[in-house]
Design an enzyme around this catalytic site. Structure first.
Site, PDB file in Angstrom:
ATOM      1  CD  GLN A 126     -58.122   4.112   5.551  1.00  0.00           C
ATOM      2  OE1 GLN A 126     -57.706   3.703   4.624  1.00  0.00           O
ATOM      3  NE2 GLN A 126     -57.942   3.251   6.885  1.00  0.00           N
ATOM      4  N   GLY A 127     -57.788   9.106   5.592  1.00  0.00           N
ATOM      5  CA  GLY A 127     -56.511   9.854   6.048  1.00  0.00           C
ATOM      6  C   GLY A 127     -55.573   9.527   7.037  1.00  0.00           C
ATOM      7  CE1 TYR A 128     -58.064   6.180  10.143  1.00  0.00           C
ATOM      8  CE2 TYR A 128     -57.014   3.884  10.326  1.00  0.00           C
ATOM      9  CZ  TYR A 128     -58.118   4.875  10.556  1.00  0.00           C
ATOM     10  OH  TYR A 128     -59.160   4.472  11.348  1.00  0.00           O
ATOM     11  CD  GLU A 244     -58.001  -0.687   5.355  1.00  0.00           C
ATOM     12  OE1 GLU A 244     -58.097   0.139   6.572  1.00  0.00           O
ATOM     13  OE2 GLU A 244     -57.210  -0.466   4.576  1.00  0.00           O
ATOM     14  CB  SER A 375     -47.340  -4.399   4.992  1.00  0.00           C
ATOM     15  OG  SER A 375     -46.627  -4.713   5.948  1.00  0.00           O
ATOM     16  CG  ASN A 376     -49.693  -9.716   2.858  1.00  0.00           C
ATOM     17  OD1 ASN A 376     -50.682  -8.727   2.950  1.00  0.00           O
ATOM     18  ND2 ASN A 376     -49.797 -10.594   1.760  1.00  0.00           N
ATOM     19  CD  GLU A 377     -43.858  -7.667   4.161  1.00  0.00           C
ATOM     20  OE1 GLU A 377     -44.997  -6.753   4.393  1.00  0.00           O
ATOM     21  OE2 GLU A 377     -43.096  -8.138   3.061  1.00  0.00           O
TER      22      GLU A 377
HETATM   23  C1  LIG Z   1     -52.762   1.632  -3.381  1.00  0.00           C
HETATM   24  C2  LIG Z   1     -52.540   2.098  -1.838  1.00  0.00           C
HETATM   25  C3  LIG Z   1     -53.704   2.471  -1.597  1.00  0.00           C
HETATM   26  C4  LIG Z   1     -53.807   2.921  -0.058  1.00  0.00           C
HETATM   27  N1  LIG Z   1     -54.632   3.916   0.332  1.00  0.00           N
HETATM   28  C5  LIG Z   1     -54.545   4.318   1.684  1.00  0.00           C
HETATM   29  C6  LIG Z   1     -55.424   5.168   1.954  1.00  0.00           C
HETATM   30  O1  LIG Z   1     -56.703   5.276   1.311  1.00  0.00           O
HETATM   31  N2  LIG Z   1     -55.627   5.742   3.138  1.00  0.00           N
HETATM   32  C7  LIG Z   1     -54.361   5.502   3.674  1.00  0.00           C
HETATM   33  O2  LIG Z   1     -54.406   6.017   5.160  1.00  0.00           O
HETATM   34  N3  LIG Z   1     -53.435   5.056   3.648  1.00  0.00           N
HETATM   35  C8  LIG Z   1     -53.489   4.245   2.219  1.00  0.00           C
HETATM   36  N4  LIG Z   1     -52.548   3.213   1.808  1.00  0.00           N
HETATM   37  C9  LIG Z   1     -51.267   3.190   2.943  1.00  0.00           C
HETATM   38  C10 LIG Z   1     -50.990   1.821   3.393  1.00  0.00           C
HETATM   39  O3  LIG Z   1     -51.746   1.626   4.505  1.00  0.00           O
HETATM   40  C11 LIG Z   1     -49.740   1.997   3.723  1.00  0.00           C
HETATM   41  O4  LIG Z   1     -48.821   1.838   2.403  1.00  0.00           O
HETATM   42  C12 LIG Z   1     -49.198   0.741   4.394  1.00  0.00           C
HETATM   43  O5  LIG Z   1     -49.776   0.761   5.944  1.00  0.00           O
HETATM   44  C13 LIG Z   1     -47.719   0.303   4.577  1.00  0.00           C
HETATM   45  O6  LIG Z   1     -47.179   1.522   5.165  1.00  0.00           O
HETATM   46  P1  LIG Z   1     -45.854   2.462   4.413  1.00  0.00           P
HETATM   47  O7  LIG Z   1     -46.125   2.222   3.046  1.00  0.00           O
HETATM   48  O8  LIG Z   1     -45.466   3.552   5.056  1.00  0.00           O
HETATM   49  O9  LIG Z   1     -44.625   1.286   4.683  1.00  0.00           O
HETATM   50  P2  LIG Z   1     -43.513   0.859   5.780  1.00  0.00           P
HETATM   51  O10 LIG Z   1     -44.425   1.006   7.057  1.00  0.00           O
HETATM   52  O11 LIG Z   1     -42.364   1.892   5.725  1.00  0.00           O
HETATM   53  O12 LIG Z   1     -43.141  -0.571   5.630  1.00  0.00           O
HETATM   54  C14 LIG Z   1     -41.914  -0.558   4.577  1.00  0.00           C
HETATM   55  C15 LIG Z   1     -41.649  -2.128   4.624  1.00  0.00           C
HETATM   56  O13 LIG Z   1     -41.293  -2.436   5.860  1.00  0.00           O
HETATM   57  C16 LIG Z   1     -42.249  -3.788   6.479  1.00  0.00           C
HETATM   58  N5  LIG Z   1     -42.214  -3.625   7.865  1.00  0.00           N
HETATM   59  C17 LIG Z   1     -42.619  -2.395   8.363  1.00  0.00           C
HETATM   60  N6  LIG Z   1     -42.605  -2.496   9.601  1.00  0.00           N
HETATM   61  C18 LIG Z   1     -42.582  -3.858  10.034  1.00  0.00           C
HETATM   62  C19 LIG Z   1     -42.442  -4.466  11.058  1.00  0.00           C
HETATM   63  N7  LIG Z   1     -42.535  -4.265  12.491  1.00  0.00           N
HETATM   64  N8  LIG Z   1     -41.950  -6.064  10.870  1.00  0.00           N
HETATM   65  C20 LIG Z   1     -41.769  -6.499   9.735  1.00  0.00           C
HETATM   66  N9  LIG Z   1     -41.928  -5.820   8.573  1.00  0.00           N
HETATM   67  C21 LIG Z   1     -42.219  -4.302   8.837  1.00  0.00           C
HETATM   68  C22 LIG Z   1     -43.549  -3.680   5.765  1.00  0.00           C
HETATM   69  O14 LIG Z   1     -44.230  -4.656   5.410  1.00  0.00           O
HETATM   70  C23 LIG Z   1     -43.111  -2.956   4.247  1.00  0.00           C
HETATM   71  O15 LIG Z   1     -42.773  -3.989   3.638  1.00  0.00           O
HETATM   72  C24 LIG Z   1     -52.543   2.737   0.613  1.00  0.00           C
HETATM   73  C25 LIG Z   1     -51.253   2.254   0.140  1.00  0.00           C
HETATM   74  C26 LIG Z   1     -51.355   1.595  -1.216  1.00  0.00           C
HETATM   75  C27 LIG Z   1     -50.284   0.942  -1.655  1.00  0.00           C
END
Ligand SMILES: Cc1cc2nc3c(=O)[nH]c(=O)nc-3n(C[C@H](O)[C@H](O)[C@H](O)COP(=O)(O)OP(=O)(O)OC[C@H]3O[C@@H](n4cnc5c(N)ncnc54)[C@H](O)[C@@H]3O)c2cc1C
Length: 393
Positions: A126-128, A244, A375-377
């Site tokens: 998945q390339g999101y 998902e 994320s859970n937030e």
């Molecule tokens: C093990 C693993 C596998 C993954 N696999 C894939 C994959 O195969 N393909 C893919 O596309 N992605 C993948 N992901 C990415 C995953 O979907 C993202 O990590 C996730 O969506 C969070 O984005 P971020 O890491 O950029 O954190 P950010 O969006 O930068 O967030 C950082 C922190 O701020 C909080 N935050 C951000 N915005 C808000 C808001 N509006 N309100 C409250 N809190 C907020 C978040 O909850 C988090 O705690 C994977 C991630 C992990 C850890």
């Protein structure tokens, strides 16, 4: 609402249990027994065995090769597989891009891609996410520019789980930079063997390597690999994220984790007495089991809704939120029960009892469950807005 299983459902559960009993190869069973780590080749071997039985995609409609099970039977099947500790199949083909192609693809695209996903011939990723586009996914910057009958893709995806094994990636790309963020995104299927694609695995503290940084440099992608309308990828992406989230409740995994906690607590002694007999440890285990039972009931309720034809709504965020927290807490408890053994590692074969060997790396990897799949937030924001009716942030 009737939450009990019908005799036919109970008979189906027996059928699944006995099939797993006779079909899970002995070497995989040995790993499952101690909740060990499966290699990618093992996962694909199990995928093909399930495919041969017709159970690899319980949620696919019959028209596309699914087994035509009821929602309750599908749930029973996945619960039994989780409880038996069988290899966890990659969701990217079966549960994400497959249903997206069914919903938004052309008949030609369905015919080309779906049978290979079912058979386990092609592995997907998945390339999101991108370095600055995770929770704020619509900010993604990877571009796809039309050039004749092909898109030319440039940019970087990150966290791409399985990219090191994948034949294909489904990617969100920016096809129109001049409009509102969500309106200029398209959903493309990209062959990972195309010139200009590079997946660089990242080392992780848990399972190594778990995911990659994926780079695209002037990658030519045939226009026929576009799913849904040009610039219409956001709708496809959102439909896919709903699938998902419901996957992440993982009740069966938590149940199995609790079973392992109890087995370790029964074999670990303090002052000559098993920890499992100690009222303080028993109370900690019971508290978590109660939370897990409540989650299981919530899962059954959403199942009862599905049986009545309701699509999973924002309640899937509750399942994701609680399921991911409980799974983490179960592994925290396992680490606590293990005491000093917890600082050891899974390749300490011969040092740790088999049952304890994969606890520490899985504990580390499970830190991710509250991050991925939204994320859970972010789930809390959805619950606050959609279920509690609070104003958005
Ligand atoms: C093990 C693993 C596998 C993954 N696999 C894939 C994959 O195969 N393909 C893919 O596309 N992605 C993948 N992901 C990415 C995953 O979907 C993202 O990590 C996730 O969506 C969070 O984005 P971020 O890491 O950029 O954190 P950010 O969006 O930068 O967030 C950082 C922190 O701020 C909080 N935050 C951000 N915005 C808000 C808001 N509006 N309100 C409250 N809190 C907020 C978040 O909850 C988090 O705690 C994977 C991630 C992990 C850890």
């Amino acid at each position: 609402m009737d939450l009990s299983f019908s005799p036919a459902d109970l008979a189906f559960r027996d059928e699944v249990r006995s099939w797993i009993g006779t079909s899970l190869p002995a070497d995989l069973r040995a790993v499952a027994e101690v909740d060990g780590h499966f290699e990618h080749a093992d996962v694909m071997r199990w995928h093909r065995l399930l495919a041969a039985k017709g159970w690899v995609a319980p949620h696919w409609p019959k028209a596309f090769g699914g087994p035509g099970l009821s929602p309750t039977q599908r749930f029973i099947l996945s619960e039994e597989l989780e409880l038996a500790g069988t290899p966890l199949l990659s969701p990217f083909g079966l549960s994400m891009v497959g249903p997206a192609i069914m919903q938004f693809g052309t008949p030609a695209q369905q015919e080309r891609f779906l049978p290979r996903i079912l058979a386990g011939e092609k592995v997907w990723c998945q390339g999101y996410s991108e370095p600055s586009a995770g929770s704020d996914l619509a900010s993604l910057r990877t571009t796809a520019t039309l050039d004749g009958d092909a898109f030319v893709v440039n940019g970087q995806k990150t966290w791409t789980t399985y990219a090191q094994y994948a034949d294909w990636i489904f990617a969100l790309v920016r096809t129109d930079p001049t409009v509102k963020k969500q309106a200029g995104i398209s959903f493309l299927l990209i062959d990972m063997k195309s010139p200009g694609v590079e997946a660089r695995p990242m080392l992780t503290i848990g399972h190594t390597p778990a995911f990659c940084d994926t780079f695209f440099e002037n990658v030519r992608v045939p226009r026929e690999n576009l799913i849904g309308p040009l610039h219409g990828g956001w709708t496809v992406a959102k439909a896919l994220l709903g699938h998902e989230r419901t996957l992440i409740a993982a009740v069966g995994h938590s149940q199995r984790a609790m079973r392992r906690v109890k087995r370790i607590a029964a074999s670990t002694t303090e002052h000559g007495r098993p920890l499992l007999d100690d009222p303080v440890w028993r109370a900690r285990i019971a508290r978590l089991e109660i939370k897990l039972q409540a989650l299981q009931m919530a899962n059954y309720r959403s199942l009862a809704g599905a049986a009545l034809g309701h699509a999973p709504g924002p309640e899937s965020s509750i399942l994701k939120l609680r399921g991911s927290e409980i799974l983490q807490q179960a592994f925290e408890l396992a680490m606590d029960v293990m005491g000093p053994d917890a600082v050891s590692w899974f390749n300490d074969v011969g040092v740790l009892p088999e049952l304890e060997q994969s606890v520490a790396p899985t504990y580390c990897y499970n830190r991710a469950t509250t991050i991925y799949g939204g994320s859970n937030e972010i789930q809390k924001n959805i619950i606050a807005k959609m279920i509690l009716g609070l104003p958005g942030t």
